[in-house]
Write a protein that holds these residues in place. Structure first.
Motif, PDB file in Angstrom:
ATOM      1  N   ARG A   1       0.729  -1.351   0.142  1.00  0.00           N
ATOM      2  CA  ARG A   1       0.145   0.056  -0.036  1.00  0.00           C
ATOM      3  C   ARG A   1       0.790   1.295  -0.027  1.00  0.00           C
ATOM      4  N   ASN A   2       2.142   1.222   0.371  1.00  0.00           N
ATOM      5  CA  ASN A   2       3.016   2.385   0.410  1.00  0.00           C
ATOM      6  C   ASN A   2       3.149   2.858  -1.022  1.00  0.00           C
ATOM      7  N   ASP A   3       3.263   1.875  -1.799  1.00  0.00           N
ATOM      8  CA  ASP A   3       3.485   2.072  -3.234  1.00  0.00           C
ATOM      9  C   ASP A   3       2.079   2.628  -3.887  1.00  0.00           C
ATOM     10  N   VAL A   4       1.062   2.117  -3.332  1.00  0.00           N
ATOM     11  CA  VAL A   4      -0.100   2.838  -3.951  1.00  0.00           C
ATOM     12  C   VAL A   4      -0.447   4.124  -3.691  1.00  0.00           C
ATOM     13  N   VAL A   5      -0.088   4.562  -2.492  1.00  0.00           N
ATOM     14  CA  VAL A   5       0.034   5.811  -2.084  1.00  0.00           C
ATOM     15  C   VAL A   5       0.646   6.847  -2.777  1.00  0.00           C
ATOM     16  N   GLU A   6       1.774   6.382  -3.003  1.00  0.00           N
ATOM     17  CA  GLU A   6       2.778   7.252  -4.089  1.00  0.00           C
ATOM     18  C   GLU A   6       2.205   7.194  -5.541  1.00  0.00           C
ATOM     19  N   VAL A   7       1.545   6.239  -5.858  1.00  0.00           N
ATOM     20  CA  VAL A   7       1.153   6.362  -7.404  1.00  0.00           C
ATOM     21  C   VAL A   7      -0.245   6.925  -7.461  1.00  0.00           C
ATOM     22  N   VAL A   8      -1.167   6.609  -6.655  1.00  0.00           N
ATOM     23  CA  VAL A   8      -2.278   7.529  -6.551  1.00  0.00           C
ATOM     24  C   VAL A   8      -2.158   8.995  -6.470  1.00  0.00           C
ATOM     25  N   ASN A   9      -1.280   9.417  -5.687  1.00  0.00           N
ATOM     26  CA  ASN A   9      -0.985  10.777  -5.251  1.00  0.00           C
ATOM     27  C   ASN A   9      -0.633  11.553  -6.424  1.00  0.00           C
ATOM     28  N   LEU A  10       0.552  10.600  -7.374  1.00  0.00           N
ATOM     29  CA  LEU A  10       1.052  11.126  -8.619  1.00  0.00           C
ATOM     30  C   LEU A  10      -0.171  11.126  -9.821  1.00  0.00           C
ATOM     31  N   LEU A  11      -1.010  10.227  -9.849  1.00  0.00           N
ATOM     32  CA  LEU A  11      -2.324  10.225 -10.539  1.00  0.00           C
ATOM     33  C   LEU A  11      -3.158  11.566 -10.349  1.00  0.00           C
ATOM     34  N   GLY A  12      -3.234  11.734  -9.164  1.00  0.00           N
ATOM     35  CA  GLY A  12      -4.213  13.031  -8.805  1.00  0.00           C
ATOM     36  C   GLY A  12      -3.603  14.194  -9.410  1.00  0.00           C
TER      37      GLY A  12
ATOM     38  N   ARG B   1     -10.070  14.334  -6.808  1.00  0.00           N
ATOM     39  CA  ARG B   1      -9.473  15.282  -6.239  1.00  0.00           C
ATOM     40  C   ARG B   1      -9.815  14.929  -4.825  1.00  0.00           C
ATOM     41  N   THR B   2     -10.919  14.877  -4.256  1.00  0.00           N
ATOM     42  CA  THR B   2     -11.288  14.749  -2.742  1.00  0.00           C
ATOM     43  C   THR B   2     -10.603  13.367  -2.068  1.00  0.00           C
TER      44      THR B   2
ATOM     45  N   ILE C   1      -6.828   9.810   0.708  1.00  0.00           N
ATOM     46  CA  ILE C   1      -5.532   8.884   0.761  1.00  0.00           C
ATOM     47  C   ILE C   1      -4.317   9.184   1.105  1.00  0.00           C
ATOM     48  N   ASN C   2      -4.074  10.499   0.760  1.00  0.00           N
ATOM     49  CA  ASN C   2      -2.978  11.085   1.150  1.00  0.00           C
ATOM     50  C   ASN C   2      -2.969  11.510   2.719  1.00  0.00           C
ATOM     51  N   ARG C   3      -3.809  11.858   3.122  1.00  0.00           N
ATOM     52  CA  ARG C   3      -4.149  12.042   4.690  1.00  0.00           C
ATOM     53  C   ARG C   3      -3.678  11.004   5.568  1.00  0.00           C
ATOM     54  N   ASP C   4      -4.719   9.822   5.165  1.00  0.00           N
ATOM     55  CA  ASP C   4      -4.760   8.809   6.162  1.00  0.00           C
ATOM     56  C   ASP C   4      -3.631   7.557   5.791  1.00  0.00           C
TER      57      ASP C   4
ATOM     58  N   LEU D   1      -3.848   4.924   3.904  1.00  0.00           N
ATOM     59  CA  LEU D   1      -4.306   3.801   4.142  1.00  0.00           C
ATOM     60  C   LEU D   1      -3.897   3.004   5.139  1.00  0.00           C
ATOM     61  N   GLY D   2      -3.901   3.786   6.341  1.00  0.00           N
ATOM     62  CA  GLY D   2      -3.545   3.035   7.621  1.00  0.00           C
ATOM     63  C   GLY D   2      -2.119   3.075   8.019  1.00  0.00           C
ATOM     64  N   LEU D   3      -1.175   3.587   7.166  1.00  0.00           N
ATOM     65  CA  LEU D   3       0.376   3.573   7.381  1.00  0.00           C
ATOM     66  C   LEU D   3       0.569   4.463   8.355  1.00  0.00           C
ATOM     67  N   GLN D   4       1.426   4.225   9.463  1.00  0.00           N
ATOM     68  CA  GLN D   4       1.744   5.443  10.295  1.00  0.00           C
ATOM     69  C   GLN D   4       2.698   6.511   9.711  1.00  0.00           C
ATOM     70  N   SER D   5       2.541   7.592   9.954  1.00  0.00           N
ATOM     71  CA  SER D   5       3.352   8.748   9.319  1.00  0.00           C
ATOM     72  C   SER D   5       4.739   8.732   9.548  1.00  0.00           C
TER      73      SER D   5
END
Length: 219
Positions: free
Chosen positions: A162-173, A204-205, A210-213, A215-219
């Motif tokens: 899921r860390n890969d997912v967060v980075e890729v989705v952020n780029l897509l947005g 966008r929302t 997704i970037n805020r939480d 996907l359950g990963l610790q910051s």
């Protein structure tokens, strides 16, 4: 009879399935990867999401190409690079490299050891099946051949999570927003057309949440 023009653009229809998978992934237990792999469930969901993101990016590129009446045979990542610049283009390259790792099932081989339930490679694994091209070679991290350089995406397919997912989705947005800024007809990121976590949202929302939480990963 009333005739009107119609053009097939499939990317928009893939956003809801992508968000459904992301929501399911975020609600599940985090499968933190060891050096070799993550859980089957974590890996399967994450890999599918990344492939969908790349397909959506390619669809967006073709939509813009059609609207601009651009000719030529540039690949989708190269075309997006020509529109958005080298910095964004390098990150787009890495998403398509991750897509290829999954879609073409790049296969790595190595010896592993189980140290108290933690799988580790004994020495460096070797890519034995896959055809890395120029995009792949320029996307590899100079510190390790197992990650991309900028987004730090996993190149060993069994470690994609899921860390890969967060980075890729952020780029897509970000890419969709940049295209919208160029011309609102290219894409509208604030169109509330999707459901995510029980609410109607825009892409966008959804990306912001997704970037805020993460996907359950610790910051």
């Amino acid at each position: 009879m009333s005739l009107r023009g119609y053009v097939t653009t499939i990317g928009f229809q893939l956003i809801q399935p992508m968000l459904d998978l992301i929501e399911e992934l975020g609600d599940g237990k985090v499968g933190y990867p060891n050096e070799v792999q993550t859980s089957v469930w974590e890996n399967g969901h994450s890999s599918a999401i990344i492939v969908l993101c790349a397909v959506i990016l390619e669809s967006a590129a073709n939509r813009v190409r059609y609207l601009r009446k651009d000719t030529g045979n540039k690949s989708a990542p190269d075309y997006l690079r020509s529109l958005l610049g080298d910095d964004v283009g390098a990150r787009i390259d890495e998403v398509f490299v991750a897509r290829d790792v999954v879609a073409h099932n790049h296969m790595w081989e190595g010896q592993i050891d189980d140290i108290d339930g933690d799988l580790r490679f004994c020495g460096n694994p070797v890519l034995v099946l896959g055809k890395p091209g120029d995009r792949y070679r320029r996307s590899i991290s100079p510190k390790t051949t197992r990650l991309t350089n900028l987004l730090q995406l996993n190149l060993i397919p069994s470690r994609i999570w899921r860390n890969d997912v967060v980075e890729v989705v952020n780029l897509l947005g970000m890419v969709l927003e940049r295209l919208e800024q160029m011309d609102a007809s290219y894409y509208q990121t604030n169109n509330h057309a999707f459901t995510f976590r029980g609410e109607y949202v825009s892409i966008r929302t959804a990306v912001e949440r997704i970037n805020r939480d993460r996907l359950g990963l610790q910051s």
